[in-house]
Design a protein around this motif. Sequence first.
Motif, PDB file in Angstrom:
ATOM      1  N   THR A 136       0.840  -1.205   0.000  1.00 15.90           N
ATOM      2  CA  THR A 136       0.000   0.000   0.000  1.00 15.90           C
ATOM      3  C   THR A 136       0.871   1.251   0.000  1.00 15.90           C
ATOM      4  O   THR A 136       0.570   2.232  -0.675  1.00 15.90           O
ATOM      5  N   SER A 137       1.968   1.205   0.768  1.00 16.01           N
ATOM      6  CA  SER A 137       2.809   2.398   0.852  1.00 16.01           C
ATOM      7  C   SER A 137       3.452   2.699  -0.504  1.00 16.01           C
ATOM      8  O   SER A 137       3.619   3.862  -0.856  1.00 16.01           O
ATOM      9  N   VAL A 138       3.784   1.665  -1.290  1.00 12.30           N
ATOM     10  CA  VAL A 138       4.354   1.927  -2.618  1.00 12.30           C
ATOM     11  C   VAL A 138       3.313   2.584  -3.522  1.00 12.30           C
ATOM     12  O   VAL A 138       3.625   3.504  -4.286  1.00 12.30           O
ATOM     13  N   LEU A 139       2.059   2.135  -3.412  1.00  9.04           N
ATOM     14  CA  LEU A 139       1.014   2.717  -4.257  1.00  9.04           C
ATOM     15  C   LEU A 139       0.845   4.210  -3.950  1.00  9.04           C
ATOM     16  O   LEU A 139       0.833   5.044  -4.864  1.00  9.04           O
ATOM     17  N   TRP A 140       0.767   4.546  -2.665  1.00  8.52           N
ATOM     18  CA  TRP A 140       0.654   5.961  -2.298  1.00  8.52           C
ATOM     19  C   TRP A 140       1.879   6.730  -2.763  1.00  8.52           C
ATOM     20  O   TRP A 140       1.771   7.825  -3.315  1.00  8.52           O
ATOM     21  N   ALA A 141       3.058   6.151  -2.520  1.00  8.08           N
ATOM     22  CA  ALA A 141       4.292   6.850  -2.887  1.00  8.08           C
ATOM     23  C   ALA A 141       4.327   7.122  -4.386  1.00  8.08           C
ATOM     24  O   ALA A 141       4.656   8.231  -4.825  1.00  8.08           O
ATOM     25  N   THR A 142       3.949   6.105  -5.210  1.00  7.92           N
ATOM     26  CA  THR A 142       3.982   6.290  -6.661  1.00  7.92           C
ATOM     27  C   THR A 142       3.045   7.411  -7.082  1.00  7.92           C
ATOM     28  O   THR A 142       3.405   8.280  -7.884  1.00  7.92           O
ATOM     29  N   GLY A 143       1.832   7.408  -6.538  1.00  8.34           N
ATOM     30  CA  GLY A 143       0.863   8.441  -6.883  1.00  8.34           C
ATOM     31  C   GLY A 143       1.353   9.825  -6.491  1.00  8.34           C
ATOM     32  O   GLY A 143       1.305  10.770  -7.284  1.00  8.34           O
ATOM     33  N   LEU A 144       1.862   9.948  -5.261  1.00  6.62           N
ATOM     34  CA  LEU A 144       2.285  11.256  -4.771  1.00  6.62           C
ATOM     35  C   LEU A 144       3.519  11.753  -5.510  1.00  6.62           C
ATOM     36  O   LEU A 144       3.603  12.926  -5.883  1.00  6.62           O
ATOM     37  N   VAL A 145       4.486  10.859  -5.742  1.00  6.16           N
ATOM     38  CA  VAL A 145       5.708  11.255  -6.451  1.00  6.16           C
ATOM     39  C   VAL A 145       5.365  11.662  -7.886  1.00  6.16           C
ATOM     40  O   VAL A 145       5.854  12.675  -8.395  1.00  6.16           O
ATOM     41  N   GLY A 146       4.477  10.886  -8.535  1.00  3.05           N
ATOM     42  CA  GLY A 146       4.081  11.200  -9.910  1.00  3.05           C
ATOM     43  C   GLY A 146       3.377  12.554  -9.990  1.00  3.05           C
ATOM     44  O   GLY A 146       3.713  13.404 -10.820  1.00  3.05           O
ATOM     45  N   TYR A 147       2.412  12.766  -9.086  1.00  4.92           N
ATOM     46  CA  TYR A 147       1.688  14.042  -9.030  1.00  4.92           C
ATOM     47  C   TYR A 147       2.676  15.191  -8.850  1.00  4.92           C
ATOM     48  O   TYR A 147       2.618  16.206  -9.542  1.00  4.92           O
ATOM     49  N   PHE A 148       3.617  14.987  -7.923  1.00  8.76           N
ATOM     50  CA  PHE A 148       4.583  16.028  -7.619  1.00  8.76           C
ATOM     51  C   PHE A 148       5.433  16.391  -8.847  1.00  8.76           C
ATOM     52  O   PHE A 148       5.638  17.565  -9.150  1.00  8.76           O
ATOM     53  N   TYR A 149       5.907  15.369  -9.579  1.00  5.01           N
ATOM     54  CA  TYR A 149       6.778  15.662 -10.719  1.00  5.01           C
ATOM     55  C   TYR A 149       6.027  16.290 -11.887  1.00  5.01           C
ATOM     56  O   TYR A 149       6.588  17.110 -12.610  1.00  5.01           O
ATOM     57  N   VAL A 150       4.766  15.898 -12.071  1.00  4.38           N
ATOM     58  CA  VAL A 150       3.973  16.545 -13.122  1.00  4.38           C
ATOM     59  C   VAL A 150       3.857  18.037 -12.807  1.00  4.38           C
ATOM     60  O   VAL A 150       4.082  18.909 -13.661  1.00  4.38           O
ATOM     61  N   LEU A 151       3.530  18.348 -11.542  1.00 11.60           N
ATOM     62  CA  LEU A 151       3.376  19.745 -11.153  1.00 11.60           C
ATOM     63  C   LEU A 151       4.699  20.513 -11.263  1.00 11.60           C
ATOM     64  O   LEU A 151       4.721  21.683 -11.666  1.00 11.60           O
ATOM     65  N   THR A 152       5.802  19.826 -10.889  1.00  7.73           N
ATOM     66  CA  THR A 152       7.107  20.488 -10.962  1.00  7.73           C
ATOM     67  C   THR A 152       7.449  20.859 -12.410  1.00  7.73           C
ATOM     68  O   THR A 152       8.014  21.921 -12.674  1.00  7.73           O
ATOM     69  N   SER A 153       7.087  19.962 -13.349  1.00  6.19           N
ATOM     70  CA  SER A 153       7.340  20.269 -14.754  1.00  6.19           C
ATOM     71  C   SER A 153       6.501  21.470 -15.212  1.00  6.19           C
ATOM     72  O   SER A 153       6.991  22.342 -15.941  1.00  6.19           O
ATOM     73  N   ILE A 154       5.246  21.507 -14.759  1.00  5.20           N
ATOM     74  CA  ILE A 154       4.392  22.658 -15.111  1.00  5.20           C
ATOM     75  C   ILE A 154       5.001  23.945 -14.553  1.00  5.20           C
ATOM     76  O   ILE A 154       5.023  24.987 -15.216  1.00  5.20           O
ATOM     77  N   ILE A 155       5.541  23.853 -13.326  1.00  2.00           N
ATOM     78  CA  ILE A 155       6.184  25.016 -12.711  1.00  2.00           C
ATOM     79  C   ILE A 155       7.349  25.497 -13.581  1.00  2.00           C
ATOM     80  O   ILE A 155       7.542  26.704 -13.772  1.00  2.00           O
ATOM     81  N   GLY A 156       8.121  24.534 -14.129  1.00  7.17           N
ATOM     82  CA  GLY A 156       9.236  24.909 -15.005  1.00  7.17           C
ATOM     83  C   GLY A 156       8.762  25.692 -16.219  1.00  7.17           C
ATOM     84  O   GLY A 156       9.335  26.734 -16.571  1.00  7.17           O
ATOM     85  N   PHE A 157       7.675  25.215 -16.871  1.00 11.08           N
ATOM     86  CA  PHE A 157       7.145  25.937 -18.032  1.00 11.08           C
ATOM     87  C   PHE A 157       6.574  27.288 -17.609  1.00 11.08           C
ATOM     88  O   PHE A 157       6.713  28.287 -18.322  1.00 11.08           O
ATOM     89  N   GLY A 158       5.932  27.309 -16.420  1.00 13.57           N
ATOM     90  CA  GLY A 158       5.402  28.566 -15.907  1.00 13.57           C
ATOM     91  C   GLY A 158       6.518  29.577 -15.674  1.00 13.57           C
ATOM     92  O   GLY A 158       6.348  30.772 -15.945  1.00 13.57           O
ATOM     93  N   ALA A 159       7.673  29.091 -15.201  1.00 12.19           N
ATOM     94  CA  ALA A 159       8.801  29.994 -14.950  1.00 12.19           C
ATOM     95  C   ALA A 159       9.294  30.588 -16.262  1.00 12.19           C
ATOM     96  O   ALA A 159       9.637  31.772 -16.327  1.00 12.19           O
ATOM     97  N   ILE A 160       9.321  29.777 -17.330  1.00 14.54           N
ATOM     98  CA  ILE A 160       9.711  30.325 -18.637  1.00 14.54           C
ATOM     99  C   ILE A 160       8.749  31.447 -19.022  1.00 14.54           C
ATOM    100  O   ILE A 160       9.147  32.541 -19.410  1.00 14.54           O
ATOM    101  N   ALA A 161       7.440  31.154 -18.862  1.00 16.51           N
ATOM    102  CA  ALA A 161       6.427  32.102 -19.337  1.00 16.51           C
ATOM    103  C   ALA A 161       6.425  33.396 -18.521  1.00 16.51           C
ATOM    104  O   ALA A 161       6.301  34.477 -19.079  1.00 16.51           O
ATOM    105  N   LEU A 162       6.564  33.289 -17.191  1.00 15.90           N
ATOM    106  CA  LEU A 162       6.346  34.465 -16.354  1.00 15.90           C
ATOM    107  C   LEU A 162       7.605  35.212 -15.927  1.00 15.90           C
ATOM    108  O   LEU A 162       7.574  36.423 -15.756  1.00 15.90           O
ATOM    109  N   ILE A 163       8.716  34.487 -15.678  1.00 12.44           N
ATOM    110  CA  ILE A 163       9.845  35.214 -15.091  1.00 12.44           C
ATOM    111  C   ILE A 163      11.057  35.343 -16.008  1.00 12.44           C
ATOM    112  O   ILE A 163      11.934  36.138 -15.734  1.00 12.44           O
ATOM    113  N   SER A 164      11.113  34.560 -17.102  1.00 11.94           N
ATOM    114  CA  SER A 164      12.337  34.602 -17.902  1.00 11.94           C
ATOM    115  C   SER A 164      12.504  35.948 -18.633  1.00 11.94           C
ATOM    116  O   SER A 164      13.582  36.271 -19.104  1.00 11.94           O
ATOM    117  N   GLN A 165      11.400  36.724 -18.735  1.00 17.29           N
ATOM    118  CA  GLN A 165      11.488  38.022 -19.397  1.00 17.29           C
ATOM    119  C   GLN A 165      11.363  39.174 -18.404  1.00 17.29           C
ATOM    120  O   GLN A 165      11.354  40.337 -18.801  1.00 17.29           O
TER     121      GLN A 165
END
Lengths: 115, 567
Positions: free
Chosen positions: B313-342
Motif C-alpha cells: 500500500t505504501s508503494v502505491l501511495w508513494a507512486t501516486g504522490l511522487v508522480g503528481y509532484f513531478y507533473v506539477l514540478t514540470s508545469i512550474i518549469g514551463f510557468g517559470a519560462i512564461a512568467l519570469i524569464s522576461q
Amino acid sequence: MIHAGTDPAWRPPGAADPDKLEMLADPGFRTLVRQRDRLGLTVVGLTAAIYFGFVALLAFAPRLMHEKVSGVITVGFPLGLGVMLVTFGLVALYVRRSGRVFDHMNAELLRRHGR
Amino acid sequence: MSVLSTPRPPAGGRRALAVAAAAIGSVAVAGAARAAGIDAGPVARQPVNVTAIVMFTAFVLFTLGLTVWAARRTRSARDFYAAGGGITGFQNGLAIAGDYVSAASFLGISALVYNSGYDGLIYSIGFLVGWPVVVGLLADRLRNLGRFTFADAVSFRLQQGPVRTIAAINSLVVVLFYLVAQMVGAGGLIQTLFGLPYGYAVVTVGVLMILYVVFGGMLATTWVQIIKACLMLFGVSVIVLLLLGRFGFSFDRLFAAAIAAHPKHAAIMAPVAQVADPLSAFSLGLALMFGTGGLPHILMRFFTVPDARAARTSVLWATGLVGYFYVLTSIIGFGAIALISQDPSYLDAHGKLRGSANMAAVHLAHAVGGNLMYGFISAIAFATILAVVAGLTIAGASAISHDLYASVLRHGRVNEHTEVRVSKATTLVIGLLAVILGIVFEGQNVAFLVGLAFAVAASANFPVLLLSMYWRRFTTRGAVLGGALGLVSSVGLTVLGKAVWVNILGFAHPVFPLDGPALFSLPLGFLGCWLGSVTDNGPRAAAERGRFDAQFVRSQTGIGAEGAATH
C-alpha cells in the motif's frame, strides 16, 4: 549459528523446518507463487517495455514529437503523461490484485497449515 | 551583494536571523550573527529572507518538539531502526515520497525544464518507473525476510560476515554520495534563499539531522518526512493553481506564452538531448528504473510498517504522490519560462536568473504568490533537505551498527541497547562527515553524484538483493563478487566519464563516452553474481542452497516474519 540482533523470537533460518517444507508441497502454495510471480514479472516487463519504448521513440522518432495534438501542445506531452499514468496503473494493479486475491490465498494456506 | 535588486526588503533581517539561529542551535548562533553583516560566500548571496526564516523556524521548532515526543517512544532497537513497525501504509507512502523527492530534484527538474523545456520533463518520468520494480519484485519478500536493513534479507541464508560487509559498504557508498550531493546543494540553496553563509547553512543542516536521528530515531525521521511531503505537495499545488489562474486555466495559453518567451521557442516542446545521445539516455533510464529498488534509505522504510500488505500500500501511495509532484514540478518549469524569464526583476545583469537556474521554482512562487509564497517555498526547500538527509543518515548508521557492528563484528551476540548506542554514535560520525565533505566540495558541480548513487544502487545492491530472493543457486561468493563488481564498475566508469574525467580532473576527453555507467555496470553486477555463484560449489554453498526452501516459504507466506508493533 550466527544470527543478527538479540530478539528471542527471531530464529536463524534452518534447512530442515518441517512446517515450511510441508508448505512447499501444497498445490495451493504453488498456485499462489506462480500467479504472484507471473503478475510481478508482467508489471515490471510492461513498465520496462513502455518506458524504454518511450525513450527509444524520443531518440529515434524526434519528428513525431514535433507533431501538434492541440494548439501548441505536441505529441510528447500526452505520451509522457501516458507513461506516468500507465506506471501508476501497473503499481495499482499489482497492489489491488495482491490485496484481493493473493492475501486471501495466503491466509487460507496459513489456516490449513495451522498458523 | 545585490541588495538593491532584491524583491525583499532586508530591514529587520539581522534580528530575525539571530532568532532563527538561536532556535536552530547554539552552534550556528555566533556565525549567523556575524554572517548577517559580512559577505563570505563566492556565490552572490541574497539578503535575509524574513518570511522564509519565520516559517522555517516554525518548522524546526515543531519537528524538534516531535523529536522529543519520538524520543520518549523510542526504547528498543526495533523502535530506533523501524519506528516500532507501527507506521501505516498511507503514512509510509507519504514518508517514502518525502524521503525520495529531494530538494535537488524539485529545484533541479524545474530548472531543467526552465532551461530546455521538454527534456526536463523526461527526467520526471524516470523517477517514477522504479516503483513497479519495487512493488512487483521486492516489497513483499523483503518485508517478510528482513528486520531493519535490506542486508537482513540478502544474508538470510548466506554467510553473514562477507554478505553483510559488502551490502553495508555499498549502502554506505550510496548514502554518502547522495548525502554529499544534498549537503552541497543545501549550502548553496540556503545561502541564496536565506542569506546565510554556505558553511553555517551546512552546519545547521548537519546539526538538525543529527538531533532528529540520534534522539528520535526512525519515528522522528518518518514524521519529519511526512510533514515535509504534505507541505511540499500543498506548496506546489498552490503555485500551479495560481500559475494556471494567470492563464485562464488553459495549458495551451501557458505553453504558448512559454514558447514566446523562451529563446529556443517551439523547440522547448520536443526532446533534444535524447536525440543527440540515445545511449546515455538509456543508461540513465536503467539506473533510475532499477536503482530505486537498491536505495538503502528507501528499502529500509518497508520495515516500518506492520506487514507486507502495508508495504505494498505504501508503494502505491508513494507512486501516486511522487508522480503528481513531478507533473506539477514540470508545469512550474514551463510557468517559470512564461512568467519570469522576461521579467528583469528576477534576472541579473547578464540576463540569467538571479541566484541560479535552480531558483526558477522559487522565483516563480514569488511571481504568482508574492513574498508569502516565496518565503513558504524557501522554507519548504530547506525542510526537504532536512527530511532527505535524515533518512539517508539513519540508513547509513544502520548499515554500520546493525550490519557491520552487531552482525559481523559481534556475531549477533550484542545487547540491543549497545547496538542502538553504536547507531547513535555512528549517526554523529556520519553527520560530521557529511558537514566536512559538504564544506570541502563547496562550489563543485556535484549534480552527477545523485545519478552515481542511483547507478551504484542499481548495479551493486539491486542484483544482489533480487537474486538472493529469487535464485536458489545464488551463494555468498556470488553476492560478494556481484556487489563488488557492480560498485567498482559504476564508480570507475563514472570517474572515466565526462562529469569527473573532464569537468573535475580537467582532461580533454572522457575515456568512457556515456553520461551514465548503468548500461554496462548493471549487467556487470549481474555477471559477478552469476560467475561467483556457479563457481561456488563447496559444502558451504551446498548448505546455502539447502536453506533456500525455508527462506522461500517465509518470503512468500510471511511465516516467521516480524509482526506488528506490540506497544
